[in-house]
Design a protein around this motif. Structure first.
Motif, PDB file in Angstrom:
ATOM      1  N   THR A 140      40.711  54.175  38.245  1.00  0.00           N
ATOM      2  CA  THR A 140      41.044  54.907  39.458  1.00  0.00           C
ATOM      3  C   THR A 140      42.542  55.170  39.533  1.00  0.00           C
ATOM      4  N   ASN A 141      42.990  55.799  40.603  1.00  0.00           N
ATOM      5  CA  ASN A 141      44.379  56.247  40.722  1.00  0.00           C
ATOM      6  C   ASN A 141      45.198  55.197  41.466  1.00  0.00           C
ATOM      7  N   VAL A 142      46.221  54.651  40.804  1.00  0.00           N
ATOM      8  CA  VAL A 142      47.053  53.588  41.373  1.00  0.00           C
ATOM      9  C   VAL A 142      48.499  54.059  41.439  1.00  0.00           C
ATOM     10  N   ARG A 143      49.142  53.832  42.580  1.00  0.00           N
ATOM     11  CA  ARG A 143      50.544  54.223  42.725  1.00  0.00           C
ATOM     12  C   ARG A 143      51.426  53.431  41.769  1.00  0.00           C
ATOM     13  N   GLU A 144      52.384  54.106  41.166  1.00  0.00           N
ATOM     14  CA  GLU A 144      53.257  53.453  40.186  1.00  0.00           C
ATOM     15  C   GLU A 144      54.017  52.288  40.798  1.00  0.00           C
ATOM     16  N   ASP A 145      54.478  52.435  42.063  1.00  0.00           N
ATOM     17  CA  ASP A 145      55.228  51.342  42.662  1.00  0.00           C
ATOM     18  C   ASP A 145      54.321  50.218  43.152  1.00  0.00           C
ATOM     19  N   GLY A 146      53.001  50.371  42.986  1.00  0.00           N
ATOM     20  CA  GLY A 146      52.071  49.304  43.352  1.00  0.00           C
ATOM     21  C   GLY A 146      51.447  48.622  42.153  1.00  0.00           C
ATOM     22  N   LEU A 147      52.026  48.840  40.953  1.00  0.00           N
ATOM     23  CA  LEU A 147      51.392  48.333  39.737  1.00  0.00           C
ATOM     24  C   LEU A 147      51.289  46.808  39.706  1.00  0.00           C
ATOM     25  N   ALA A 148      52.304  46.103  40.183  1.00  0.00           N
ATOM     26  CA  ALA A 148      52.264  44.638  40.118  1.00  0.00           C
ATOM     27  C   ALA A 148      51.065  44.105  40.898  1.00  0.00           C
ATOM     28  N   ALA A 149      50.878  44.605  42.115  1.00  0.00           N
ATOM     29  CA  ALA A 149      49.734  44.168  42.913  1.00  0.00           C
ATOM     30  C   ALA A 149      48.422  44.638  42.296  1.00  0.00           C
ATOM     31  N   ALA A 150      48.411  45.854  41.747  1.00  0.00           N
ATOM     32  CA  ALA A 150      47.195  46.380  41.132  1.00  0.00           C
ATOM     33  C   ALA A 150      46.782  45.549  39.926  1.00  0.00           C
ATOM     34  N   ALA A 205      50.287  34.717  36.754  1.00  0.00           N
ATOM     35  CA  ALA A 205      49.409  35.880  36.912  1.00  0.00           C
ATOM     36  C   ALA A 205      48.094  35.477  37.564  1.00  0.00           C
ATOM     37  N   LEU A 206      47.568  34.309  37.171  1.00  0.00           N
ATOM     38  CA  LEU A 206      46.318  33.848  37.765  1.00  0.00           C
ATOM     39  C   LEU A 206      46.497  33.493  39.236  1.00  0.00           C
ATOM     40  N   LEU A 207      47.639  32.919  39.585  1.00  0.00           N
ATOM     41  CA  LEU A 207      47.895  32.605  40.992  1.00  0.00           C
ATOM     42  C   LEU A 207      48.018  33.887  41.816  1.00  0.00           C
ATOM     43  N   ALA A 208      48.623  34.920  41.235  1.00  0.00           N
ATOM     44  CA  ALA A 208      48.692  36.209  41.941  1.00  0.00           C
ATOM     45  C   ALA A 208      47.294  36.791  42.122  1.00  0.00           C
ATOM     46  N   ALA A 209      46.445  36.672  41.096  1.00  0.00           N
ATOM     47  CA  ALA A 209      45.066  37.155  41.204  1.00  0.00           C
ATOM     48  C   ALA A 209      44.286  36.377  42.254  1.00  0.00           C
ATOM     49  N   ARG A 210      44.549  35.087  42.358  1.00  0.00           N
ATOM     50  CA  ARG A 210      43.859  34.251  43.348  1.00  0.00           C
ATOM     51  C   ARG A 210      43.996  34.843  44.750  1.00  0.00           C
ATOM     52  N   GLU A 211      45.151  35.434  45.048  1.00  0.00           N
ATOM     53  CA  GLU A 211      45.390  35.968  46.389  1.00  0.00           C
ATOM     54  C   GLU A 211      44.528  37.195  46.695  1.00  0.00           C
ATOM     55  N   PHE A 212      43.937  37.795  45.662  1.00  0.00           N
ATOM     56  CA  PHE A 212      43.091  38.973  45.878  1.00  0.00           C
ATOM     57  C   PHE A 212      41.599  38.640  45.841  1.00  0.00           C
ATOM     58  N   LEU A 213      41.234  37.415  45.542  1.00  0.00           N
ATOM     59  CA  LEU A 213      39.819  37.105  45.335  1.00  0.00           C
ATOM     60  C   LEU A 213      38.982  37.315  46.592  1.00  0.00           C
ATOM     61  N   ASP A 214      39.502  36.918  47.750  1.00  0.00           N
ATOM     62  CA  ASP A 214      38.729  37.117  48.983  1.00  0.00           C
ATOM     63  C   ASP A 214      38.545  38.597  49.283  1.00  0.00           C
ATOM     64  N   PHE A 215      39.567  39.390  49.003  1.00  0.00           N
ATOM     65  CA  PHE A 215      39.472  40.838  49.205  1.00  0.00           C
ATOM     66  C   PHE A 215      38.415  41.433  48.281  1.00  0.00           C
TER      67      PHE A 215
END
Length: 265
Positions: A189-199, A232-242
């Motif tokens: 899908t289409n992801v904003r360049e300045d949002g790549l870290a979160a993506a 990286a895994l800890l950052a991913a953990r923050e998105f698991l509920d979403f």
């Protein structure tokens, strides 16, 4: 027309015939045979043309539904205190052109994806043409032993995308094809360049969510550690509920979080 078909914006037969005539003209054929695939797809009408090309026909309704989905996803990201990183498309043609370009980029960095052919418009619809992979299965179709064997390749491919400043944005079992024992990635899908870290963190959370039902959170995290560091895994953990809120992911988010936290201790 039933409501689900209306919402999904399925393209009618006369429009498909116009698309078929355009493809025949572009490839100097008298005619082509267009077969509609039976698929639970809200964002296009997927077809096979002459058993040679996989073709997505994207209607204005598909583009509208994508815009709604994008807004909902961004609201979920906002709820975490982050700026939304999903981008909508301006038209069906823009949707088809983006996927063509995304597929090219993925292949350029050495990751398997169907060969991109072209994207163009016919009347109000966008048309994407890709190589047709016969006899493929999706990751969702595999038994747990097969999923576990392919999981390292999944994380390695995802890590390669991220190392090259790419993000998939919609990683789930049906968007990972298995053909001749290898993984092929579709439907970025289409992801904003300045949002790549979160993506990228969202991608990794989605991969863990995809694998957990088949091989368990403990094994999924163990394999992920081979391609990603603990930050990286800890950052991913923050998105698991979403990710868990999405209807196309059904997994034990709390268990995956716990396994990540064990590695962090």
């Amino acid at each position: 027309m039933d409501f689900r078909r209306l919402v999904r914006g399925q393209v009618d037969r006369p429009q498909l015939e116009r698309v078929g005539r355009e493809i025949a003209a572009r490839y100097d054929r008298d005619r082509v045979h267009v077969s509609v695939l039976e698929a639970d797809n809200w964002l296009s009408t997927p077809c096979v043309v002459d058993d040679e090309w996989f073709v997505k026909v994207i209607s204005p309704q598909n583009a509208l539904v994508h815009a709604v989905f994008t807004g909902v996803r961004n609201l979920g990201v906002f709820s975490r205190g982050e700026e939304g990183f999903f981008e909508r498309f301006e038209s069906p043609l823009a949707m088809s052109q983006h996927e063509l370009e995304a597929t090219r980029k993925v292949r350029e960095i050495g990751i398997n994806a169907p060969e991109p052919i072209e994207a163009f418009g016919v009347d109000e619809v966008g048309v994407l043409m890709l190589e047709y992979l016969p006899d493929f299965r999706t990751l969702d179709d595999l038994d747990p032993t097969e999923v576990e064997a392919l999981a390292p390749a999944l994380f390695e491919a995802l890590s390669r995308m991220h190392d090259h400043n790419l993000a998939h944005g919609d990683l789930r079992g049906e968007n990972v094809l298995v053909h001749d024992g290898e993984l092929y990635f579709i439907d970025a899908t289409n992801v904003r360049e300045d949002g790549l870290a979160a993506a990228r963190a969202y991608d990794l959370a989605s991969a863990l969510a995809t694998l957990e039902p088949a091989i368990g959170g403990k094994r999924a995290v163990e394999i992920a550690v081979g391609a990603y560091d603990i930050d990286a895994l800890l950052a991913a953990r923050e998105f698991l509920d979403f990710v868990r809120l999405r209807p196309d992911h059904d997994f034990e988010a709390a268990h995956v979080k716990g396994e990540i936290e064990k590695w962090a201790d």
